[in-house]
Structures are given as C-alpha cells and as structure tokens.
Design a protein around this motif. Structure first.
Motif, mmCIF file in Angstrom:
data_model
loop_
_atom_site.group_PDB
_atom_site.id
_atom_site.type_symbol
_atom_site.label_atom_id
_atom_site.label_comp_id
_atom_site.label_asym_id
_atom_site.label_seq_id
_atom_site.Cartn_x
_atom_site.Cartn_y
_atom_site.Cartn_z
ATOM 1 N N VAL A 187 -23.808 22.334 16.613
ATOM 2 C CA VAL A 187 -24.494 21.410 15.258
ATOM 3 C C VAL A 187 -23.805 23.331 14.042
ATOM 4 C CG1 VAL A 187 -25.824 20.907 13.102
ATOM 5 C CG2 VAL A 187 -24.712 19.655 16.012
ATOM 6 N N ILE A 188 -23.044 22.506 13.393
ATOM 7 C CA ILE A 188 -22.798 24.148 12.003
ATOM 8 C C ILE A 188 -23.715 23.738 11.477
ATOM 9 C CG2 ILE A 188 -21.544 25.267 11.178
ATOM 10 C CD1 ILE A 188 -19.242 24.893 12.968
ATOM 11 N N THR A 189 -24.626 24.634 10.558
ATOM 12 C CA THR A 189 -25.364 24.245 9.114
ATOM 13 C C THR A 189 -24.579 25.847 8.335
ATOM 14 O OG1 THR A 189 -27.022 26.028 10.079
ATOM 15 C CG2 THR A 189 -26.843 23.566 10.546
ATOM 16 N N PRO A 190 -24.914 25.269 7.241
ATOM 17 C CA PRO A 190 -25.078 26.678 6.284
ATOM 18 C C PRO A 190 -25.511 27.952 6.563
ATOM 19 C CG PRO A 190 -25.526 25.006 5.099
ATOM 20 C CD PRO A 190 -25.854 24.468 6.705
ATOM 21 N N GLY A 191 -26.870 27.975 7.437
ATOM 22 C CA GLY A 191 -27.488 29.012 7.700
ATOM 23 C C GLY A 191 -26.779 29.720 9.176
ATOM 24 N N SER A 192 -26.516 29.527 9.805
ATOM 25 C CA SER A 192 -25.483 29.656 11.028
ATOM 26 C C SER A 192 -23.701 30.422 10.099
ATOM 27 C CB SER A 192 -25.004 28.513 12.326
ATOM 28 O OG SER A 192 -24.359 27.643 11.909
ATOM 29 N N VAL A 193 -23.448 29.472 9.527
ATOM 30 C CA VAL A 193 -22.279 30.174 8.570
ATOM 31 C C VAL A 193 -22.753 31.659 8.471
ATOM 32 C CG1 VAL A 193 -20.497 29.616 6.814
ATOM 33 C CG2 VAL A 193 -21.104 27.910 8.812
ATOM 34 N N TYR A 194 -23.836 31.671 7.675
ATOM 35 C CA TYR A 194 -23.529 32.755 6.549
ATOM 36 C C TYR A 194 -24.488 33.879 7.982
ATOM 37 C CZ TYR A 194 -23.831 31.564 1.989
ATOM 38 O OH TYR A 194 -23.729 31.014 0.613
ATOM 39 N N ARG A 195 -25.442 33.927 8.974
ATOM 40 C CA ARG A 195 -25.268 34.328 10.066
ATOM 41 C C ARG A 195 -24.131 34.782 10.710
ATOM 42 N NH1 ARG A 195 -29.654 31.162 10.655
ATOM 43 N NH2 ARG A 195 -28.712 29.802 11.755
ATOM 44 N N SER A 196 -23.181 33.567 10.549
ATOM 45 C CA SER A 196 -21.472 34.326 11.237
ATOM 46 C C SER A 196 -21.636 35.687 10.663
ATOM 47 C CB SER A 196 -21.317 33.235 11.733
ATOM 48 O OG SER A 196 -20.670 33.213 10.342
ATOM 49 N N MET A 197 -21.697 35.810 9.595
ATOM 50 C CA MET A 197 -20.780 36.662 8.706
ATOM 51 C C MET A 197 -21.830 38.479 7.698
ATOM 52 S SD MET A 197 -18.378 33.979 6.071
ATOM 53 C CE MET A 197 -20.366 33.906 5.178
ATOM 54 N N GLY A 198 -22.713 37.868 8.399
ATOM 55 C CA GLY A 198 -23.606 39.396 8.389
ATOM 56 C C GLY A 198 -24.557 39.364 7.402
ATOM 57 N N TYR A 199 -24.365 37.724 6.832
ATOM 58 C CA TYR A 199 -25.070 37.196 5.651
ATOM 59 C C TYR A 199 -26.501 36.403 5.347
ATOM 60 C CZ TYR A 199 -20.721 39.724 3.454
ATOM 61 O OH TYR A 199 -20.399 40.446 3.017
ATOM 62 N N ARG A 200 -27.165 36.330 4.402
ATOM 63 C CA ARG A 200 -28.070 35.387 4.043
ATOM 64 C C ARG A 200 -28.556 34.749 2.493
ATOM 65 N NH1 ARG A 200 -34.466 37.725 4.898
ATOM 66 N NH2 ARG A 200 -34.335 35.364 4.518
ATOM 67 N N PRO A 201 -28.154 33.990 2.500
ATOM 68 C CA PRO A 201 -27.897 32.844 1.398
ATOM 69 C C PRO A 201 -29.294 33.344 0.344
ATOM 70 C CG PRO A 201 -28.032 30.894 3.084
ATOM 71 C CD PRO A 201 -28.539 32.360 3.709
ATOM 72 N N ARG A 202 -29.655 33.322 -0.645
ATOM 73 C CA ARG A 202 -29.964 34.127 -1.601
ATOM 74 C C ARG A 202 -30.712 32.696 -2.583
ATOM 75 N NH1 ARG A 202 -27.513 39.751 -3.249
ATOM 76 N NH2 ARG A 202 -27.123 40.822 -1.285
ATOM 77 N N CYS A 203 -30.273 32.285 -3.680
ATOM 78 C CA CYS A 203 -30.218 31.962 -4.592
ATOM 79 C C CYS A 203 -30.471 30.564 -3.725
ATOM 80 C CB CYS A 203 -29.929 31.731 -5.888
ATOM 81 S SG CYS A 203 -28.187 31.656 -6.011
#
Length: 78
Positions: free
Chosen positions: A29-45
């Motif tokens: 199950v892919i979530t926006p959080g898992s996408v960001y983590r895979s790129m080494g980022y965290r959502p901010r706003c």
C-alpha cells in the motif's frame, strides 16, 4: 511541474518514486508518506499531499509505465 514547493519536488520525481515502490513490492500500500520517505523527504505544509495521492492512484489504476509516458511526450513536444 512542481508538486511540492516546500521541498522543490517535481511530478516526475514523485512518479519515479512511486514506480520504484511498486517495482519493489507490487502489493504494498503506497501512501504519500511512503513516497516522501523513499525520496528522503518529509511533507512540510501538506498542501501537496492531495496531488501525490492522485499520482499514486493513477499509477495503480493505469499502470506505472503509462504514468511516465505523459511526462516524456510533453518533454519531446517542447
């Protein structure tokens, strides 16, 4: 096109991350959080999360390879 202005991430970068996650585990199950983590980022706003969710849904519904074709056809016509 920039999807996340806080982290300066383009739609193509997000699509590539989604594809890599799908390749690694097609049943995950892919979530926006898992996408960001895979790129080494965290959502901010968080204003980008609905867009990331739409890209995830498109990749899962149409197939990952079709999601990237739109970007490449646009780049070739420019």
């Amino acid at each position: 096109m920039y999807i996340c202005s806080c982290n300066v991430i383009t739609a193509l970068e997000i699509k590539r991350a989604i594809i890599e996650l799908l390749k690694a585990d097609p049943l995950r199950v892919i979530t926006p959080g898992s996408v960001y983590r895979s790129m080494g980022y965290r959502p901010r706003c968080g204003s980008c999360l609905p867009h990331v969710s739409m890209l995830i849904a498109a990749a899962e519904e149409t197939g990952a390879h079709l999601v990237l074709e739109d970007d490449y056809s646009l780049a070739e016509s420019a």
